[in-house]
Design a protein around this motif. Structure first.
Motif, PDB file in Angstrom:
ATOM      1  N   LEU A  69       0.830  -1.209   0.000  1.00  0.00           N
ATOM      2  CA  LEU A  69       0.000   0.000   0.000  1.00  0.00           C
ATOM      3  C   LEU A  69       0.867   1.262   0.000  1.00  0.00           C
ATOM      4  N   ASP A  70       1.971   1.209   0.792  1.00  0.00           N
ATOM      5  CA  ASP A  70       2.861   2.361   0.847  1.00  0.00           C
ATOM      6  C   ASP A  70       3.444   2.670  -0.531  1.00  0.00           C
ATOM      7  N   ARG A  71       3.839   1.606  -1.246  1.00  0.00           N
ATOM      8  CA  ARG A  71       4.408   1.815  -2.578  1.00  0.00           C
ATOM      9  C   ARG A  71       3.365   2.413  -3.525  1.00  0.00           C
ATOM     10  N   TYR A  72       2.131   1.884  -3.429  1.00  0.00           N
ATOM     11  CA  TYR A  72       1.061   2.400  -4.297  1.00  0.00           C
ATOM     12  C   TYR A  72       0.789   3.890  -4.021  1.00  0.00           C
ATOM     13  N   PHE A  73       0.709   4.260  -2.734  1.00  0.00           N
ATOM     14  CA  PHE A  73       0.424   5.653  -2.402  1.00  0.00           C
ATOM     15  C   PHE A  73       1.608   6.565  -2.734  1.00  0.00           C
ATOM     16  N   GLY A  74       2.841   6.029  -2.588  1.00  0.00           N
ATOM     17  CA  GLY A  74       4.023   6.792  -2.980  1.00  0.00           C
ATOM     18  C   GLY A  74       4.030   7.075  -4.473  1.00  0.00           C
ATOM     19  N   ALA A  75       3.663   6.028  -5.251  1.00  0.00           N
ATOM     20  CA  ALA A  75       3.588   6.213  -6.703  1.00  0.00           C
ATOM     21  C   ALA A  75       2.499   7.225  -7.055  1.00  0.00           C
ATOM     22  N   ALA A  76       1.370   7.161  -6.328  1.00  0.00           N
ATOM     23  CA  ALA A  76       0.280   8.098  -6.592  1.00  0.00           C
ATOM     24  C   ALA A  76       0.727   9.534  -6.332  1.00  0.00           C
ATOM     25  N   LEU A  77       1.576   9.730  -5.285  1.00  0.00           N
ATOM     26  CA  LEU A  77       2.066  11.072  -4.977  1.00  0.00           C
ATOM     27  C   LEU A  77       2.954  11.606  -6.097  1.00  0.00           C
ATOM     28  N   LEU A  78       3.802  10.734  -6.654  1.00  0.00           N
ATOM     29  CA  LEU A  78       4.653  11.136  -7.777  1.00  0.00           C
ATOM     30  C   LEU A  78       3.812  11.493  -9.003  1.00  0.00           C
ATOM     31  N   ILE A  79       2.758  10.691  -9.211  1.00  0.00           N
ATOM     32  CA  ILE A  79       1.875  10.959 -10.356  1.00  0.00           C
ATOM     33  C   ILE A  79       1.208  12.329 -10.201  1.00  0.00           C
ATOM     34  N   VAL A  80       0.760  12.619  -8.974  1.00  0.00           N
ATOM     35  CA  VAL A  80       0.110  13.909  -8.725  1.00  0.00           C
ATOM     36  C   VAL A  80       1.092  15.061  -8.922  1.00  0.00           C
ATOM     37  N   ALA A  81       2.354  14.899  -8.505  1.00  0.00           N
ATOM     38  CA  ALA A  81       3.370  15.943  -8.695  1.00  0.00           C
ATOM     39  C   ALA A  81       3.597  16.183 -10.182  1.00  0.00           C
ATOM     40  N   ALA A  82       3.669  15.103 -10.958  1.00  0.00           N
ATOM     41  CA  ALA A  82       3.834  15.246 -12.412  1.00  0.00           C
ATOM     42  C   ALA A  82       2.623  15.949 -13.019  1.00  0.00           C
ATOM     43  N   LEU A  83       1.422  15.634 -12.512  1.00  0.00           N
ATOM     44  CA  LEU A  83       0.202  16.272 -12.996  1.00  0.00           C
ATOM     45  C   LEU A  83       0.234  17.768 -12.701  1.00  0.00           C
ATOM     46  N   ALA A  84       0.711  18.132 -11.517  1.00  0.00           N
ATOM     47  CA  ALA A  84       0.772  19.557 -11.150  1.00  0.00           C
ATOM     48  C   ALA A  84       1.751  20.304 -12.051  1.00  0.00           C
ATOM     49  N   LEU A  85       2.936  19.735 -12.279  1.00  0.00           N
ATOM     50  CA  LEU A  85       3.927  20.384 -13.140  1.00  0.00           C
ATOM     51  C   LEU A  85       3.432  20.495 -14.577  1.00  0.00           C
ATOM     52  N   GLY A  86       2.817  19.432 -15.071  1.00  0.00           N
ATOM     53  CA  GLY A  86       2.295  19.441 -16.444  1.00  0.00           C
ATOM     54  C   GLY A  86       1.185  20.455 -16.615  1.00  0.00           C
ATOM     55  N   THR A  87       0.309  20.556 -15.601  1.00  0.00           N
ATOM     56  CA  THR A  87      -0.784  21.531 -15.676  1.00  0.00           C
ATOM     57  C   THR A  87      -0.244  22.959 -15.654  1.00  0.00           C
ATOM     58  N   ALA A  88       0.777  23.199 -14.803  1.00  0.00           N
ATOM     59  CA  ALA A  88       1.386  24.532 -14.746  1.00  0.00           C
ATOM     60  C   ALA A  88       2.032  24.882 -16.081  1.00  0.00           C
ATOM     61  N   ALA A  89       2.726  23.911 -16.702  1.00  0.00           N
ATOM     62  CA  ALA A  89       3.363  24.152 -18.002  1.00  0.00           C
ATOM     63  C   ALA A  89       2.314  24.438 -19.074  1.00  0.00           C
ATOM     64  N   ARG A  90       1.228  23.672 -19.039  1.00  0.00           N
ATOM     65  CA  ARG A  90       0.151  23.904 -20.010  1.00  0.00           C
ATOM     66  C   ARG A  90      -0.432  25.294 -19.841  1.00  0.00           C
ATOM     67  N   TYR A  91      -0.675  25.696 -18.604  1.00  0.00           N
ATOM     68  CA  TYR A  91      -1.231  27.029 -18.348  1.00  0.00           C
ATOM     69  C   TYR A  91      -0.284  28.112 -18.860  1.00  0.00           C
ATOM     70  N   PHE A  92       1.006  27.959 -18.575  1.00  0.00           N
ATOM     71  CA  PHE A  92       1.973  28.972 -18.969  1.00  0.00           C
ATOM     72  C   PHE A  92       2.017  29.145 -20.485  1.00  0.00           C
ATOM     73  N   PHE A  93       2.186  28.045 -21.206  1.00  0.00           N
ATOM     74  CA  PHE A  93       2.340  28.138 -22.653  1.00  0.00           C
ATOM     75  C   PHE A  93       1.047  28.568 -23.343  1.00  0.00           C
ATOM     76  N   VAL A  94      -0.071  28.038 -22.879  1.00  0.00           N
ATOM     77  CA  VAL A  94      -1.344  28.356 -23.528  1.00  0.00           C
ATOM     78  C   VAL A  94      -1.761  29.794 -23.250  1.00  0.00           C
TER      79      VAL A  94
END
Length: 604
Positions: A69-94
């Motif tokens: 479970l710890d590994r799954y939630f750790g992976a989910a946290l990394l996914i969310v961080a990538a989502l935040a960075l990608g969303t910020a990049a999309r907002y900036f460029f668009v």
């Protein structure tokens, strides 16, 4: 195009958002930004589609120990961080792309409109043009900088989510597909209605801006004639029309939103009910149901968002059409593909040969009725006649603000239609009856005549026009802002600034359209002396009614009802009798210090 918004049917309408394709020429130069924005958009959409898989694994492996479970939630946290960075990049460029594209559109529209001939501005109110440059571009900015990318993201999530729904459970996916047509039908049908209403709403907003601009620019006149109540009533009427159309648009969109949301969530509830039964019967795991539910929520949210954005895209399509109309507006005047160069040095001989002209808005009345007039190099010719005689029309034809319907106007033997307008007008200095003063400094207003002129040259021109004294007395001297339309100056002072502007231009052709009409007797004598110096060695055409100006001309041309009725010196025309003699007698009767004959005071 038209002056108001009373007839919506006279504007072409499109039934789809394909009109947004007209934005591509403005987006194309920034393809790299578009690619970076698309990359960020694809990454964020992909991450959103991965999250339900992680949720399924967590649910199905809930009893397999804390470490997993710890590994799954750790992976989910990394996914969310990538989502935040990608969303910020999309907002900036668009968002940056939206701002850049709108800035380019505004520049292109202004650059197009400012070059159009007077015929265009007889059909379209200035306030309406300003509304298009501001309100319509704001809509486009919202779409390019936000709505379009959100729409693409939701389309990716919709397509990916549908695929993942099918992979999770074909049975439940088939049920979802039955719901989709029911959702799309109201979006398509009501969307067309929304587009038409959005276009009409923008038209009424433009009409409201045009009405406000017209009356605010003439606020003193409105107040002088106690017409405030009528102006307010007129503006209220147009604004209420705009509100009425907006209210209908809002109601239509609210109905569409209610229908779409109900159909989406009713369908989701039905699918969940069947899925829950399958879990009870062991046909699918709880994790699969959770995964399916999350994907169904993603798909339904994407569909709902698309229905909202569809209305925005429709409004932007209408705004794009309106701006495209300005960019593609056909001018009645065009420069030749290969303009003829002006001879150097320019002699300055002007000839009107068999010229006939009618204004487009008054086709039944001839402004000029086949006139012939040759003005020799260096000659000063005064145009005299009652209101509507055609004097100012001659001035406008010489500047090629209009082309004659018959005959031709030539400069040193070259038809004006064979010259580039900038080349022609670069050889002309104009002092109009109602001089235009911009909301800039006194120096900048004079420097309009020659932008590269030095401060010393600007001051020398002002001294020659007897404007230096009052300019130097202003709070910051030549750097004092003169206010909108020169409100800080009197009529005579504005006229002298315009004369200084013409002196600084130092052009071989000088056009004076009632250049001393706003001056008192003392200022007139000073400015007249400056004008006489300015006219030396230049081809000068004077529209005037005061004998002090007319008598000093080399030749006087008397116009009446678009025809030349007499030509000669002051003494010759007085001796001949006729219209000029009658006008002169009326002015003498008024006295030499008076404004003169009212018939001459009102110029064409």
């Amino acid at each position: 195009m038209r002056r108001g918004a009373g007839n919506q049917e006279d504007r072409p309408t499109s039934r789809q958002v394909g009109a947004l394709g007209a934005l591509w020429p403005f987006v194309r130069p920034y393809r790299l930004q578009v690619m970076l924005a698309m990359l960020a958009l694809v990454v964020t959409s992909g991450i959103s589609l991965i999250l339900p898989l992680a949720a399924r694994r967590v649910v199905d492996n809930f009893d397999d120990g804390a470490g997993l479970l710890d590994r799954y939630f750790g992976a989910a946290l990394l996914i969310v961080a990538a989502l935040a960075l990608g969303t910020a990049a999309r907002y900036f460029f668009v968002t940056r792309l939206g701002e850049r594209v709108v800035a380019d559109i505004r520049k292109a529209v202004y650059a197009r409109v400012i070059t159009l001939s007077p015929a265009f501005f007889e059909r379209v109110m200035t306030g309406e043009i300003l509304s298009r440059i501001t309100t319509d571009t704001t809509l486009i900015q919202s779409v390019v900088g936000s709505s379009l990318s959100i729409a693409l993201r939701n389309m990716l999530i919709l397509a990916g989510g549908m695929a993942m729904l099918a992979w999770t459970s074909v049975k439940l996916m088939a049920m979802v597909l039955l719901i989709v047509p029911a959702i799309l039908i109201p979006i398509i049908l009501l969307g067309r209605r929304l587009r038409a209403l959005s276009r009409a709403n923008q038209d009424w907003i433009a009409a409201s801006s045009g009405t406000a601009s017209e009356t605010l620019l003439a606020a003193q006149t409105v107040q002088a004639y106690t017409a405030e109540a009528r102006s307010i009533a007129r503006f209220d009427e147009v604004t209420e029309q705009s509100y009425g159309v907006a209210r209908t648009r809002i109601a239509t969109r609210a109905v569409m939103t209610a229908i779409v949301i109900f159909l989406i969530f009713a369908g989701v509830i039905g699918v969940l009910w069947i899925g829950a039964r399958d879990v009870q019967e062991g046909a699918m795991t709880a994790g699969q149901l959770v995964q399916f539910v999350i994907y169904a929520i993603l798909v339904s949210s994407a569909t709902g968002a698309l229905s909202e954005i569809w209305g925005e895209l429709q409004r932007a399509a209408g705004a794009t059409e309106r701006l495209a109309e300005l960019l593609s507006a056909e001018d009645t005047l065009v420069d030749p593909p290969h303009p003829q160069p002006l001879p150097q040095p320019l002699r300055g001989q002007i000839a009107l040969q068999g010229v006939g002209f009618r204004f487009p808005t008054r086709p039944d009345a001839a402004a000029l009725d086949v006139i012939d007039l040759t003005i020799r190099p260096g000659e000063t010719v005064a145009l005299v006649g009652p209101s509507g005689a055609g004097k100012t029309t001659v001035i406008q034809l010489i500047q090629r603000f209009w082309d004659p319907a018959e005959g031709r106007v030539t400069l040193d033997g070259i038809d004006l239609r064979d010259l580039a307008r900038t080349d022609l007008r670069g050889q002309i200095a104009l002092v109009p009856q109602d001089p235009v003063i911009f909301a800039a400094s006194a120096a900048e207003n004079i420097r309009l005549g020659r932008p590269e002129a030095s401060d010393a040259e600007v001051q020398a021109a002002a001294r020659a026009a007897h404007a230096h004294e009052f300019i130097a007395a202003l709070p910051q001297g030549y750097e004092t802002a003169l206010g909108e339309r020169g409100v800080m100056l009197s009529g005579g002072q504005r006229q002298r600034v315009a004369i200084a502007r013409a002196m600084l231009r130092d052009a071989p052709i000088l056009l004076l359209d009632e250049a001393t009409s706003a001056l008192d007797a003392e200022s007139e004598s000073l400015v007249q002396a400056a004008v006489n110096r300015l006219a030396q060695g230049r081809t000068t055409i004077v529209v005037a009614h005061r004998l002090a100006t007319v008598k000093q001309a080399d030749r006087i041309v008397v116009l009446d009802q678009g025809r030349i009725v007499a030509t000669g010196s002051h003494d010759q025309l007085v001796a001949e009798g006729g219209l000029y003699a009658r006008l002169a007698r009326m002015q003498f009767t008024d006295g030499p210090g008076r404004q003169g004959d009212p018939a001459l005071a009102r110029t064409a």
